[in-house]
Write an enzyme that holds these catalytic residues in place. Sequence first.
Site, PDB file in Angstrom:
ATOM      1  N   GLU A 196      13.630  44.068 -30.496  1.00 21.28           N
ATOM      2  CA  GLU A 196      13.447  43.007 -32.204  1.00 21.28           C
ATOM      3  C   GLU A 196      13.402  43.457 -32.723  1.00 21.28           C
ATOM      4  O   GLU A 196      14.204  43.139 -33.983  1.00 21.28           O
ATOM      5  CB  GLU A 196      12.464  41.881 -31.385  1.00 21.28           C
ATOM      6  CG  GLU A 196      13.085  41.446 -30.225  1.00 21.28           C
ATOM      7  CD  GLU A 196      11.911  40.424 -29.243  1.00 21.28           C
ATOM      8  OE1 GLU A 196      10.425  40.067 -30.490  1.00 21.28           O
ATOM      9  OE2 GLU A 196      12.003  40.412 -28.224  1.00 21.28           O
ATOM     10  N   HIS A 246      10.263  43.836 -24.682  1.00 20.33           N
ATOM     11  CA  HIS A 246      11.640  42.987 -23.622  1.00 20.33           C
ATOM     12  C   HIS A 246      12.193  43.189 -25.039  1.00 20.33           C
ATOM     13  O   HIS A 246      11.557  43.193 -26.125  1.00 20.33           O
ATOM     14  CB  HIS A 246      11.070  42.122 -22.450  1.00 20.33           C
ATOM     15  CG  HIS A 246      10.086  40.449 -23.972  1.00 20.33           C
ATOM     16  ND1 HIS A 246       8.990  40.914 -24.432  1.00 20.33           N
ATOM     17  CD2 HIS A 246      10.936  39.740 -25.198  1.00 20.33           C
ATOM     18  CE1 HIS A 246       8.755  39.709 -25.321  1.00 20.33           C
ATOM     19  NE2 HIS A 246       9.696  39.127 -25.816  1.00 20.33           N
ATOM     20  N   GLU A 289       3.148  39.159 -28.602  1.00 19.66           N
ATOM     21  CA  GLU A 289       2.598  39.854 -27.797  1.00 19.66           C
ATOM     22  C   GLU A 289       2.278  40.797 -28.889  1.00 19.66           C
ATOM     23  O   GLU A 289       1.330  41.703 -27.403  1.00 19.66           O
ATOM     24  CB  GLU A 289       3.826  40.346 -27.049  1.00 19.66           C
ATOM     25  CG  GLU A 289       4.366  39.955 -25.585  1.00 19.66           C
ATOM     26  CD  GLU A 289       5.917  38.348 -26.597  1.00 19.66           C
ATOM     27  OE1 GLU A 289       5.571  38.439 -27.282  1.00 19.66           O
ATOM     28  OE2 GLU A 289       6.448  37.439 -25.232  1.00 19.66           O
ATOM     29  N   HIS A 300       7.874  33.710 -31.878  1.00 20.52           N
ATOM     30  CA  HIS A 300       7.412  33.421 -29.987  1.00 20.52           C
ATOM     31  C   HIS A 300       7.902  32.359 -29.981  1.00 20.52           C
ATOM     32  O   HIS A 300       7.500  31.836 -29.861  1.00 20.52           O
ATOM     33  CB  HIS A 300       5.949  34.373 -29.772  1.00 20.52           C
ATOM     34  CG  HIS A 300       5.518  34.314 -28.632  1.00 20.52           C
ATOM     35  ND1 HIS A 300       6.003  35.814 -27.692  1.00 20.52           N
ATOM     36  CD2 HIS A 300       4.816  33.053 -27.539  1.00 20.52           C
ATOM     37  CE1 HIS A 300       5.795  35.109 -26.558  1.00 20.52           C
ATOM     38  NE2 HIS A 300       5.467  33.964 -26.031  1.00 20.52           N
ATOM     39  N   ASP A 359       5.001  37.349 -34.215  1.00 24.04           N
ATOM     40  CA  ASP A 359       5.167  37.223 -32.463  1.00 24.04           C
ATOM     41  C   ASP A 359       4.247  36.878 -31.793  1.00 24.04           C
ATOM     42  O   ASP A 359       3.199  37.613 -32.818  1.00 24.04           O
ATOM     43  CB  ASP A 359       6.165  38.477 -31.782  1.00 24.04           C
ATOM     44  CG  ASP A 359       7.293  38.041 -30.813  1.00 24.04           C
ATOM     45  OD1 ASP A 359       6.335  36.946 -29.866  1.00 24.04           O
ATOM     46  OD2 ASP A 359       7.963  38.919 -31.147  1.00 24.04           O
ATOM     47  N   HIS A 404       6.253  43.470 -30.245  1.00 22.43           N
ATOM     48  CA  HIS A 404       5.981  45.063 -29.392  1.00 22.43           C
ATOM     49  C   HIS A 404       7.809  45.707 -29.428  1.00 22.43           C
ATOM     50  O   HIS A 404       8.719  45.482 -29.547  1.00 22.43           O
ATOM     51  CB  HIS A 404       6.158  43.553 -28.288  1.00 22.43           C
ATOM     52  CG  HIS A 404       7.049  42.737 -27.752  1.00 22.43           C
ATOM     53  ND1 HIS A 404       8.089  42.775 -27.308  1.00 22.43           N
ATOM     54  CD2 HIS A 404       6.937  41.270 -28.378  1.00 22.43           C
ATOM     55  CE1 HIS A 404       9.707  42.344 -27.523  1.00 22.43           C
ATOM     56  NE2 HIS A 404       8.701  40.911 -28.467  1.00 22.43           N
TER      57      HIS A 404
END
Length: 298
Positions: A162, A144, A38, A88, A36, A132
């Site tokens: 996630e 998120h 972030e 991502h 990902d 994240h």
Amino acid sequence: MHRLPGFFFVFFVTFVSVVFPVTAGAQGKKVYISVDLEGISGVNGDDQTSAGGAEYGRARKLMAEDSNAAIRGAFAGGATDVLVNDSHGGQRNLLPEDLDPRARLISHSFKRYGMMEGLDETFDAIVFVGYHAKADSPRGLFAHTGSGVVRDLEVNGRSVGEGGMNAALAAWYGVPVVAVSGDDTAVEEVKGVVPGIRGIVVKRAINVRAVELRPLGEARRDIEAGVKEAVQGAKKSAPQRGGSYQVRMQFRNFTIPEVASAFSEMTQVAPDTLQFSRPTMPEAYRLIRVLYRFINTD
Ligand SMILES: [Zn+2]
């Protein structure tokens, strides 16, 4: 039956094992890396996280550097095959020319299994890079879950981000998630759902926007060393496939639950909340992803 003297038997076994080493495991490990953006070291602003952002070009280079550190660690830890899944946004962030040439790369977001596309029971270990914290984590940088529309996601009664959702799919296949990198809140969250996982903190979240970055070289060295040790020590377990999977999703709007209630298996338990169940985790995963990503509410 004619019996051999004990000492001869011991000699024979020793001789055979020296001359013909056991080949099981000599094949090397197959490692899956989900990346990902972030939680990548050096990433610190929302003009970096989507294509078209002023600093997006820099961020995808930083993403490749953390990925390469994890790939080097995986090979040093005994991998002979490494699959990287760009996880991502549009999932076309990693440029193949920037990536360690030994790794394969899955690109583009039109996938059934999103951040875990391509995973199956043939893998020996999974690494999460650049993760994240989940939606509404009070301090997690860019926190998120899936997309901006999800307020909370529960799988079998447990609120997951996630990392937790992806770990549930990994458990279905019996492939251990052995390492995670990201900010301190993301690492702590994933440690809470995956006991024994190695956490590599590359930055400290001050709040959802401000962050203290570790020196890049140091962070990447930690990723490489951490992934190496984690892959070396990876042990597969039996697939966890008990019962059905109960999913509850709370949204930040009423539109998605309203649209999705057209499907007979969906129960709209509150104006902003849907509930459903699926017999397998891969099926539950697909449907969760459809709900947060593929319903157009414009
Ligand atoms: Zn994400």
